[in-house]
Write a protein that holds these residues in place. Structure first.
Motif, PDB file in Angstrom:
ATOM      1  N   ILE A  17     -36.051 104.198  -1.778  1.00  0.00           N
ATOM      2  CA  ILE A  17     -34.645 104.057  -1.356  1.00  0.00           C
ATOM      3  C   ILE A  17     -34.308 102.607  -1.042  1.00  0.00           C
ATOM      4  N   GLU A 218     -30.778 105.229  -3.562  1.00  0.00           N
ATOM      5  CA  GLU A 218     -30.470 106.472  -2.858  1.00  0.00           C
ATOM      6  C   GLU A 218     -29.830 107.461  -3.833  1.00  0.00           C
ATOM      7  N   HIS A 241     -25.637 102.505   4.359  1.00  0.00           N
ATOM      8  CA  HIS A 241     -27.095 102.643   4.414  1.00  0.00           C
ATOM      9  C   HIS A 241     -27.678 101.679   5.459  1.00  0.00           C
TER      10      HIS A 241
END
Ligand code: PEP
Ligand code: MG
Length: 539
Positions: A17, A218, A241
């Motif tokens: 991620i 992501e 994020h």
């Protein structure tokens, strides 16, 4: 950047991620120009010298990279040291093949074998071999470069990228990895996660080359030559994020997590002592799982008692008074170890693995138990057995442990019998939980889900079906947690579910109050528990 026309977008699978925006760089396959064969002696000498060069480059890389990365590269060095493997190649040169043709042909065979393995872990090893093949060929072509010359901050795109090339790239200025093939369980994916490099795999065919790219680890997307609108949306996602990570980090420093007034203990899972270097590890309530099979190396190296003792002792010293749960070797299944696990099993996940294997090889098991018993005098150690099916197995293992401790003490060596628990990951153990006289239980939801749902955990094609929140899996978790509440025996969960915020509320509602997570998700899980306590809905 373009103004109006949207750049092409591709979707793959998340391997690590994070977000990256930078120049797009394709790393293409090595040119396969053939060398004309010289005399037999010249060809053999050329190959020997290319192997020495490649070997030195890998050793240098491993020394800089250290830890897990060094261990990954060990696989390549071990192959270069394997005389039987080399003999086949030198025999081909002896029959008149050019050095590069002989080398390539044997490596291609090995790559095809690994590539066709049913097990995803073994399949992922084929890219390590392709890396080795190309490194030696480059050396044969007189290319002594140790680096790929990729600018810092780039979105690197390749069919697949071997670990050693990943380590040659300077990721300090950001950047990300976009693979057309690749796998989230490959070694390069493990390295990307450990270093926080965003990575997306299985992007399929990307026909166009691009100047710049957006990589969203992501959402698992790659956007080439994005327009202003695409960049705007990307930056918004990146900001959300980053904010959520920063908020999670702040929560980490607060006192212990609690839910509905009850204390929730958050432990961490580690594989090696180096994992304790993770910045967040210090905030954990202790170690909930140390997977000791990662001390076993695949070139047949079974660590001796002293090496094991040093590793366990280092973890206990780091933890101080906090509890440390060390799991005995769980080799086999998706973790084959040459010289230890049996070959030729039709279904290794249902085969001689975990405690079954240790009881079948008491001479290896006793060494580990001795190291654990010696470490037990230096901290709050708990030991657990993996893959336990019947109460008898636990008792046989316990008997061996008691015997080992008695022998050590009789010889004047400081040793103690730690608390002994089991992993609950075989459905039979969850169903017959009262029959186990264990001091604690730790639910292995990864294996429990694979066995309950009849889905091989390493088979990507079944990823959609392998749902740990399936009511049948949740039911077994609940029964195990309820048994703990009834008897006062501690029950935790250390499978990947514990690290997945989407599962947190279910696990707490099942009655669990102890979770063991990956160090990189500790902040997020603590934040999730906190959010649930404040009436938030995370699951
Ligand atoms: C599990 O099965 O959930 C577990 C924690 O063990 P491993 O993933 O090492 O099999
Ligand atoms: Mg398991």
């Amino acid at each position: 950047m373009r103004n109006g026309v949207a750049g092409a977008a591709y979707r793959g699978r998340t391997a690590s991620i994070g977000f990256a925006h930078g120049p797009f760089v394709r790393v293409d396959q090595l040119e396969s120009a053939q060398r004309a064969a010289g005399s037999l002696v010249d060809e053999a000498l050329a190959l020997r010298s290319a192997i020495d060069t490649a070997s030195q480059q890998i050793v240098d890389l491993a020394a800089i990279a250290g830890g897990e990365a060094a261990q990954i590269l060990e696989f390549q060095v071990a192959l270069l040291d394997d005389e039987d493997f080399m003999a086949v190649i030198f025999a081909a040169i002896g029959e008149g093949a050019a050095a590069d043709a002989a080398w390539r042909s044997e490596l291609d065979k090995q790559i095809a074998d690994y590539g066709a393995a049913p097990d995803e872990y073994l399949r992922a090893r084929s890219s390590d071999l392709a890396d080795l093949r190309d490194r030696v060929i480059r050396a044969l072509q007189g290319d002594q470069r140790a680096t790929l010359g990729i600018p810092s901050g780039a979105i690197v795109c390749a069919d697949d990228l071997p670990p050693s090339q990943f380590l040659e790239i300077d990721w300090s200025g950001g950047g990300g990895l976009a693979l057309l093939q690749g796998s989230p369980t490959s070694h390069v994916a493990m390295l990307a996660r450990a270093r926080g490099v965003p990575m997306v795999v299985q992007l399929g065919t990307i026909p166009a080359a691009g100047a710049t790219a957006l990589l969203d680890g992501e959402g698992a997307t790659l956007e080439l030559d994005p327009c202003a609108e695409q960049i705007g949306s990307f930056e918004t996602r990146r900001e959300v994020h980053c904010k959520s990570r920063a908020a999670a980090r702040a929560i980490l420093r607060r006192p212990a997590a609690s839910w509905r007034g009850e204390r929730i203990k958050l432990f961490i899972n580690i594989q090696r002592v180096e994992d304790l270097d993770h910045a967040d590890a210090q905030y954990a309530d202790g170690i909930g799982l140390m997977r000791t099979e990662f001390l076993l190396t695949n070139n047949g190296g079974l660590p001796d008692e002293e090496t094991q003792f040093q590793a366990y002792d280092a973890v206990l010293r780091w933890a101080g008074q906090r509890p440390v749960t060390i799991r005995t070797f769980d080799a086999g299944g998706d973790k084959p170890v040459s010289g230890f696990t049996p070959g030729g099993e039709a279904n290794p996940f249902l085969g001689v693995r975990g405690l079954r294997l240790c009881l079948a090889r008491p001479e290896i098991f006793a060494v580990q138990l001795r190291a654990l018993a010696r470490a037990a005098v230096h901290g709050n150690l708990k030991v657990m057995f993996p893959m336990v099916t019947s109460a008898d197995e636990l008792e046989v293992g316990r008997k061996l442990f008691v015997q080992v401790v008695a022998e050590l003490q009789a010889n004047g060596v400081a040793a103690a019998l730690p608390e002994l628990g089991i992993m609950v990951e075989v459905p039979a153990a969850a169903l017959a939980i009262p029959s186990f006289k264990a001091s604690f239980f730790s639910i292995g939801s990864n294996d429990l889900a694979q066995y309950v749902l009849a889905c091989d955990r390493s088979n990507g094609a079944l990823a959609g079906l392998l749902d740990p929140l399936h009511p049948a899996v949740v039911e077994l978790i609940k029964r195990t947690a309820e048994h703990g509440q009834r008897t006062g025996i501690s029950v935790s969960l250390c499978g990947d579910m514990a690290s997945d915020p989407r599962c947190t509320s279910t696990l707490l509602n099942c009655g669990l109050r102890e979770l063991s997570v990956n160090p990189s998700t500790l902040a997020q899980i603590k934040q999730t528990v906190d959010g649930l306590s404040n009436g938030g809905n995370h699951g």
